[in-house]
Each structure stands twice: as structure tokens, then as C-alpha cells.
Design a protein around this motif. Structure first.
Motif, PDB file in Angstrom:
ATOM      1  N   GLU A 279       0.842  -1.180   0.000  1.00  0.00           N
ATOM      2  CA  GLU A 279       0.000   0.000   0.000  1.00  0.00           C
ATOM      3  C   GLU A 279       0.884   1.238   0.000  1.00  0.00           C
ATOM      4  O   GLU A 279       1.768   1.371   0.815  1.00  0.00           O
ATOM      5  N   LYS A 280       0.617   2.127  -0.937  1.00  0.00           N
ATOM      6  CA  LYS A 280       1.427   3.341  -1.048  1.00  0.00           C
ATOM      7  C   LYS A 280       0.533   4.565  -1.032  1.00  0.00           C
ATOM      8  O   LYS A 280      -0.489   4.610  -1.711  1.00  0.00           O
ATOM      9  N   ALA A 281       0.938   5.577  -0.253  1.00  0.00           N
ATOM     10  CA  ALA A 281       0.239   6.861  -0.254  1.00  0.00           C
ATOM     11  C   ALA A 281       0.741   7.664  -1.455  1.00  0.00           C
ATOM     12  O   ALA A 281       1.916   7.632  -1.780  1.00  0.00           O
ATOM     13  N   LYS A 282      -0.165   8.372  -2.112  1.00  0.00           N
ATOM     14  CA  LYS A 282       0.192   9.134  -3.298  1.00  0.00           C
ATOM     15  C   LYS A 282       0.386  10.603  -2.960  1.00  0.00           C
ATOM     16  O   LYS A 282      -0.044  11.088  -1.928  1.00  0.00           O
ATOM     17  N   LYS A 283       1.025  11.322  -3.887  1.00  0.00           N
ATOM     18  CA  LYS A 283       1.287  12.753  -3.743  1.00  0.00           C
ATOM     19  C   LYS A 283       0.685  13.482  -4.936  1.00  0.00           C
ATOM     20  O   LYS A 283       0.211  12.869  -5.870  1.00  0.00           O
TER      21      LYS A 283
ATOM     22  N   GLY B 166      -3.489  11.932  -0.442  1.00  0.00           N
ATOM     23  CA  GLY B 166      -4.500  11.458   0.495  1.00  0.00           C
ATOM     24  C   GLY B 166      -5.045  10.091   0.144  1.00  0.00           C
ATOM     25  O   GLY B 166      -5.639   9.424   0.972  1.00  0.00           O
ATOM     26  N   LEU B 167      -4.859   9.673  -1.107  1.00  0.00           N
ATOM     27  CA  LEU B 167      -5.318   8.352  -1.532  1.00  0.00           C
ATOM     28  C   LEU B 167      -4.221   7.316  -1.304  1.00  0.00           C
ATOM     29  O   LEU B 167      -3.035   7.628  -1.408  1.00  0.00           O
ATOM     30  N   LYS B 168      -4.628   6.107  -1.020  1.00  0.00           N
ATOM     31  CA  LYS B 168      -3.698   4.994  -0.912  1.00  0.00           C
ATOM     32  C   LYS B 168      -4.042   3.989  -1.993  1.00  0.00           C
ATOM     33  O   LYS B 168      -5.215   3.767  -2.294  1.00  0.00           O
ATOM     34  N   MET B 169      -3.014   3.407  -2.566  1.00  0.00           N
ATOM     35  CA  MET B 169      -3.198   2.419  -3.622  1.00  0.00           C
ATOM     36  C   MET B 169      -2.830   1.038  -3.108  1.00  0.00           C
ATOM     37  O   MET B 169      -1.802   0.862  -2.468  1.00  0.00           O
ATOM     38  N   HIS B 170      -3.684   0.086  -3.399  1.00  0.00           N
ATOM     39  CA  HIS B 170      -3.419  -1.301  -3.041  1.00  0.00           C
ATOM     40  C   HIS B 170      -3.342  -2.086  -4.344  1.00  0.00           C
ATOM     41  O   HIS B 170      -4.195  -1.923  -5.219  1.00  0.00           O
ATOM     42  N   LYS B 171      -2.310  -2.903  -4.476  1.00  0.00           N
ATOM     43  CA  LYS B 171      -2.127  -3.705  -5.690  1.00  0.00           C
ATOM     44  C   LYS B 171      -2.486  -5.151  -5.395  1.00  0.00           C
ATOM     45  O   LYS B 171      -2.215  -5.665  -4.316  1.00  0.00           O
ATOM     46  N   GLY B 172      -3.097  -5.816  -6.371  1.00  0.00           N
ATOM     47  CA  GLY B 172      -3.447  -7.220  -6.210  1.00  0.00           C
ATOM     48  C   GLY B 172      -3.585  -7.892  -7.564  1.00  0.00           C
ATOM     49  O   GLY B 172      -3.533  -7.243  -8.612  1.00  0.00           O
TER      50      GLY B 172
ATOM     51  N   ARG C 179      -4.564 -13.790 -12.930  1.00  0.00           N
ATOM     52  CA  ARG C 179      -3.352 -13.353 -13.626  1.00  0.00           C
ATOM     53  C   ARG C 179      -3.378 -11.920 -14.142  1.00  0.00           C
ATOM     54  O   ARG C 179      -2.525 -11.504 -14.909  1.00  0.00           O
ATOM     55  N   LYS C 180      -4.374 -11.134 -13.769  1.00  0.00           N
ATOM     56  CA  LYS C 180      -4.415  -9.716 -14.133  1.00  0.00           C
ATOM     57  C   LYS C 180      -4.097  -8.897 -12.895  1.00  0.00           C
ATOM     58  O   LYS C 180      -4.544  -9.206 -11.805  1.00  0.00           O
ATOM     59  N   LYS C 181      -3.347  -7.824 -13.095  1.00  0.00           N
ATOM     60  CA  LYS C 181      -3.006  -6.928 -11.995  1.00  0.00           C
ATOM     61  C   LYS C 181      -4.090  -5.861 -11.851  1.00  0.00           C
ATOM     62  O   LYS C 181      -4.502  -5.248 -12.841  1.00  0.00           O
ATOM     63  N   TYR C 182      -4.531  -5.664 -10.623  1.00  0.00           N
ATOM     64  CA  TYR C 182      -5.553  -4.670 -10.329  1.00  0.00           C
ATOM     65  C   TYR C 182      -5.043  -3.672  -9.300  1.00  0.00           C
ATOM     66  O   TYR C 182      -4.203  -4.006  -8.475  1.00  0.00           O
ATOM     67  N   LEU C 183      -5.574  -2.468  -9.350  1.00  0.00           N
ATOM     68  CA  LEU C 183      -5.287  -1.433  -8.369  1.00  0.00           C
ATOM     69  C   LEU C 183      -6.591  -1.009  -7.706  1.00  0.00           C
ATOM     70  O   LEU C 183      -7.644  -0.988  -8.336  1.00  0.00           O
ATOM     71  N   ILE C 184      -6.493  -0.682  -6.434  1.00  0.00           N
ATOM     72  CA  ILE C 184      -7.629  -0.167  -5.681  1.00  0.00           C
ATOM     73  C   ILE C 184      -7.200   1.170  -5.091  1.00  0.00           C
ATOM     74  O   ILE C 184      -6.186   1.246  -4.408  1.00  0.00           O
ATOM     75  N   ALA C 185      -7.958   2.217  -5.371  1.00  0.00           N
ATOM     76  CA  ALA C 185      -7.698   3.544  -4.809  1.00  0.00           C
ATOM     77  C   ALA C 185      -8.671   3.760  -3.662  1.00  0.00           C
ATOM     78  O   ALA C 185      -9.883   3.623  -3.838  1.00  0.00           O
ATOM     79  N   LYS C 186      -8.120   4.091  -2.477  1.00  0.00           N
ATOM     80  CA  LYS C 186      -8.983   4.269  -1.312  1.00  0.00           C
ATOM     81  C   LYS C 186      -8.445   5.375  -0.425  1.00  0.00           C
ATOM     82  O   LYS C 186      -7.308   5.807  -0.559  1.00  0.00           O
ATOM     83  N   LYS C 187      -9.310   5.841   0.471  1.00  0.00           N
ATOM     84  CA  LYS C 187      -8.938   6.878   1.426  1.00  0.00           C
ATOM     85  C   LYS C 187      -9.568   6.515   2.761  1.00  0.00           C
ATOM     86  O   LYS C 187     -10.719   6.086   2.809  1.00  0.00           O
TER      87      LYS C 187
END
Length: 57
Positions: free
Chosen positions: A1-5, A10-16, A20-28
Motif C-alpha cells: 500500500e502506497k500513499a500518493k502525492k 490522500g489516496l492509498k493504492m493497493h495492488k493485487g 493473472r491480471k493486476k488490479y489497483l484499488i484507490a482508497k482513502k
């Protein structure tokens, strides 16, 4: 999980991965709640997220 600038501050990104496909989740996190903004594949994810945020804010 990485916080963005920058525009995404303020958003954090979670990778999963799913099937076999890579997805991102943007959350706060706000006041003991988690707000999900977008879930999608990596392709054009950040561009679409920025566009969405401009529309809703």
C-alpha cells in the motif's frame, strides 16, 4: 500500500492480482471509514482516477 502525492494526495493504492491480471484499488481512510474510489486494471488507471476525481470534487 502506497500513499500518493500531487493530484492524488490522500489516496492509498493497493495492488493485487485476480486471474493473472493486476488490479489497483484507490482508497482513502477518513474518520474510521474506508472510502473506495476506484478499482481497475493497471492500464490507464491513474489517468481515469484523476479524471474521476476532477468530476466529483
Amino acid at each position: 500500500e502506497k500513499a500518493k502525492k500531487g493530484e492524488l494526495e490522500g489516496l492509498k493504492m493497493h495492488k493485487g492480482k485476480l486471474q493473472r491480471k493486476k488490479y489497483l484499488i484507490a482508497k482513502k481512510e477518513k474518520s474510521n471509514n474506508i472510502i473506495f474510489y476506484m478499482i481497475g486494471t493497471h492500464e490507464n488507471f491513474y489517468r481515469e482516477l484523476k479524471k474521476y476525481l476532477r468530476e466529483v470534487e
